[in-house]
Design a protein around this motif. Sequence first.
Motif, mmCIF file in Angstrom:
data_model
loop_
_atom_site.group_PDB
_atom_site.id
_atom_site.type_symbol
_atom_site.label_atom_id
_atom_site.label_comp_id
_atom_site.label_asym_id
_atom_site.label_seq_id
_atom_site.Cartn_x
_atom_site.Cartn_y
_atom_site.Cartn_z
ATOM 1 N N MET A 150 0.829 -1.205 0.000
ATOM 2 C CA MET A 150 0.000 0.000 0.000
ATOM 3 C C MET A 150 0.864 1.257 0.000
ATOM 4 S SD MET A 150 -2.991 -0.878 2.770
ATOM 5 C CE MET A 150 -3.757 0.730 2.590
ATOM 6 N N TYR A 151 0.501 2.199 -0.860
ATOM 7 C CA TYR A 151 1.058 3.547 -0.808
ATOM 8 C C TYR A 151 -0.020 4.441 -0.212
ATOM 9 C CZ TYR A 151 4.307 1.662 -4.314
ATOM 10 O OH TYR A 151 5.222 0.907 -4.993
ATOM 11 N N ILE A 152 0.352 5.285 0.732
ATOM 12 C CA ILE A 152 -0.614 6.147 1.405
ATOM 13 C C ILE A 152 -0.155 7.595 1.295
ATOM 14 C CG2 ILE A 152 -1.757 6.681 3.604
ATOM 15 C CD1 ILE A 152 -1.365 3.757 4.390
ATOM 16 N N GLY A 153 -1.038 8.463 0.779
ATOM 17 C CA GLY A 153 -0.660 9.860 0.614
ATOM 18 C C GLY A 153 -1.721 10.646 -0.133
ATOM 19 N N LEU A 158 -0.485 9.750 -5.552
ATOM 20 C CA LEU A 158 -0.787 8.334 -5.750
ATOM 21 C C LEU A 158 -1.170 8.036 -7.195
ATOM 22 C CD1 LEU A 158 -2.767 7.379 -2.502
ATOM 23 C CD2 LEU A 158 -0.307 7.256 -2.952
ATOM 24 N N ARG A 159 -1.818 8.984 -7.850
ATOM 25 C CA ARG A 159 -2.151 8.787 -9.264
ATOM 26 C C ARG A 159 -0.885 8.780 -10.124
ATOM 27 N NH1 ARG A 159 -7.333 8.579 -10.644
ATOM 28 N NH2 ARG A 159 -8.897 9.194 -9.098
ATOM 29 N N GLU A 160 0.093 9.568 -9.735
ATOM 30 C CA GLU A 160 1.387 9.536 -10.441
ATOM 31 C C GLU A 160 2.058 8.177 -10.237
ATOM 32 O OE1 GLU A 160 3.808 12.790 -9.224
ATOM 33 O OE2 GLU A 160 2.387 14.325 -9.891
ATOM 34 N N ILE A 161 1.996 7.668 -9.014
ATOM 35 C CA ILE A 161 2.570 6.345 -8.737
ATOM 36 C C ILE A 161 1.835 5.270 -9.528
ATOM 37 C CG2 ILE A 161 2.901 4.597 -6.937
ATOM 38 C CD1 ILE A 161 3.377 6.890 -4.953
ATOM 39 N N TYR A 162 0.521 5.391 -9.608
ATOM 40 C CA TYR A 162 -0.292 4.453 -10.387
ATOM 41 C C TYR A 162 0.209 4.390 -11.828
ATOM 42 C CZ TYR A 162 -4.566 2.181 -12.165
ATOM 43 O OH TYR A 162 -5.452 1.310 -12.747
ATOM 44 N N GLU A 164 3.160 5.309 -12.957
ATOM 45 C CA GLU A 164 4.525 4.775 -12.989
ATOM 46 C C GLU A 164 4.500 3.245 -12.928
ATOM 47 O OE1 GLU A 164 8.776 5.021 -10.541
ATOM 48 O OE2 GLU A 164 7.136 6.397 -10.024
ATOM 49 N N LEU A 165 3.651 2.699 -12.075
ATOM 50 C CA LEU A 165 3.539 1.244 -11.971
ATOM 51 C C LEU A 165 2.973 0.643 -13.257
ATOM 52 C CD1 LEU A 165 2.183 0.821 -8.324
ATOM 53 C CD2 LEU A 165 4.543 0.611 -9.126
ATOM 54 N N GLU A 166 2.031 1.358 -13.860
ATOM 55 C CA GLU A 166 1.458 0.900 -15.132
ATOM 56 C C GLU A 166 2.550 0.777 -16.185
ATOM 57 O OE1 GLU A 166 -1.831 -0.234 -17.529
ATOM 58 O OE2 GLU A 166 -1.819 0.202 -15.382
ATOM 59 N N GLU A 167 3.417 1.765 -16.208
ATOM 60 C CA GLU A 167 4.490 1.786 -17.210
ATOM 61 C C GLU A 167 5.560 0.744 -16.925
ATOM 62 O OE1 GLU A 167 8.029 4.876 -18.598
ATOM 63 O OE2 GLU A 167 6.146 5.697 -17.828
ATOM 64 N N LYS A 168 5.943 0.600 -15.656
ATOM 65 C CA LYS A 168 7.061 -0.279 -15.305
ATOM 66 C C LYS A 168 6.672 -1.747 -15.154
ATOM 67 C CE LYS A 168 10.024 3.081 -12.923
ATOM 68 N NZ LYS A 168 10.633 3.453 -11.627
ATOM 69 N N PHE A 182 -5.424 5.791 -0.409
ATOM 70 C CA PHE A 182 -4.843 4.452 -0.296
ATOM 71 C C PHE A 182 -4.762 3.820 -1.684
ATOM 72 C CE2 PHE A 182 -6.319 3.169 4.290
ATOM 73 C CZ PHE A 182 -5.603 4.243 4.807
ATOM 74 N N LEU A 183 -3.541 3.604 -2.174
ATOM 75 C CA LEU A 183 -3.340 2.873 -3.420
ATOM 76 C C LEU A 183 -2.821 1.485 -3.063
ATOM 77 C CD1 LEU A 183 -3.195 2.562 -6.473
ATOM 78 C CD2 LEU A 183 -0.932 3.645 -6.415
ATOM 79 N N GLU A 184 -3.593 0.456 -3.385
ATOM 80 C CA GLU A 184 -3.248 -0.905 -3.019
ATOM 81 C C GLU A 184 -2.751 -1.666 -4.246
ATOM 82 O OE1 GLU A 184 -6.181 -2.774 -0.620
ATOM 83 O OE2 GLU A 184 -6.481 -0.982 0.610
ATOM 84 N N VAL A 185 -1.699 -2.450 -4.051
ATOM 85 C CA VAL A 185 -1.057 -3.164 -5.154
ATOM 86 C C VAL A 185 -0.926 -4.644 -4.792
ATOM 87 C CG1 VAL A 185 0.913 -3.238 -6.722
ATOM 88 C CG2 VAL A 185 0.260 -1.062 -5.644
ATOM 89 N N LEU A 186 -1.349 -5.495 -5.711
ATOM 90 C CA LEU A 186 -1.287 -6.936 -5.516
ATOM 91 C C LEU A 186 -0.751 -7.583 -6.790
ATOM 92 C CD1 LEU A 186 -4.304 -5.797 -4.414
ATOM 93 C CD2 LEU A 186 -4.330 -8.080 -3.445
ATOM 94 N N SER A 187 -0.661 -8.890 -6.758
ATOM 95 C CA SER A 187 -0.307 -9.635 -7.956
ATOM 96 C C SER A 187 -1.352 -9.393 -9.044
ATOM 97 C CB SER A 187 -0.233 -11.130 -7.640
ATOM 98 O OG SER A 187 -0.291 -11.900 -8.815
ATOM 99 N N GLY A 188 -0.905 -9.406 -10.291
ATOM 100 C CA GLY A 188 -1.822 -9.233 -11.409
ATOM 101 C C GLY A 188 -2.860 -10.336 -11.509
ATOM 102 N N SER A 189 -2.640 -11.431 -10.812
ATOM 103 C CA SER A 189 -3.611 -12.539 -10.827
ATOM 104 C C SER A 189 -4.622 -12.424 -9.689
ATOM 105 C CB SER A 189 -2.886 -13.884 -10.744
ATOM 106 O OG SER A 189 -2.120 -13.975 -9.562
ATOM 107 N N SER A 190 -4.599 -11.296 -8.968
ATOM 108 C CA SER A 190 -5.482 -11.112 -7.809
ATOM 109 C C SER A 190 -6.566 -10.086 -8.091
ATOM 110 C CB SER A 190 -4.677 -10.624 -6.592
ATOM 111 O OG SER A 190 -3.643 -11.492 -6.254
#
Length: 265
Positions: A150-153, A158-162, A164-168, A182-190
């Motif tokens: 989780m990223y919290i801020g 958080l939208r910028e982080i979103y 960045e994660l999409e790109e990377k 709250f930006l929550e990140v899990l496995s792509g299969s979840s």
Amino acid sequence: MNEQVKVVALDLDGTLLNSNNEISDFNKDILWRLKERGVHIILCTGRPYNAMKKFRDELSLDDHVICFNGANIVDKDEKLVLDTSLDTETSLELVKVGRGRNTYFHGFMEDKWLVPYTNEISEKYKARTGLTETVGALEEVEGLRFTKMMYIGENALLREIYEELEEKLGERVYKAFSNPNFLEVLSGSSSKAKALDFFLKKKGLTPDNLLVMGDSYNDLEMLKFAKYGVVMENTPEELKEQFDLIAPGNDEDGVGRYLKDFFEL
């Protein structure tokens, strides 16, 4: 009673729980009555199991529960029957992104809550969930494999982080906002939807037999997956406008009031 619906899946925060982090007596009564009629009540939450177990116990539920936004499913005997944790390489990349963005983040690995340091944010999260943290540099954790990160801020960051994660990382990760901060990140299969699909197939059921209630973006997939996707009145407008079925707010016994009418209790 609507005979077609055999499973009711409920988000916790902002849906079944009110602003005091409680299940109202009215909601409890309705859910007990549904359970007596043979309807499966499935709690679906972004929380880890040890932060939602008390609600399962309050309701005396003997069905599976979905935790970590679908990354884990725990059965009635508290056995982990599904685990889609992230691999170590991806977990370390998520830590690197958090460091680079200079924002607070924390992660969960099995039953451990890992925080890089404690601050006001972690203390508030601790008070809300009742969890006990393990403090230290996350990149130094042996065999790091996040079940959820989780990223919290602030939402703009958080939208910028979103992005960045999409790109990377692309489809290697599943990303969702459980609330604007709250930006929550899990496995792509979840996802909650994939976890519900797993449960339905075990029971020989389909999405036609499913009613889902939720209030936030991490509920979106399961709301669309079910034949009956019901959003709460307190749902963000951008999300709420995508659905026709709307329940009263979480502070107005919305879950119980909607289900009472739907099942003609």
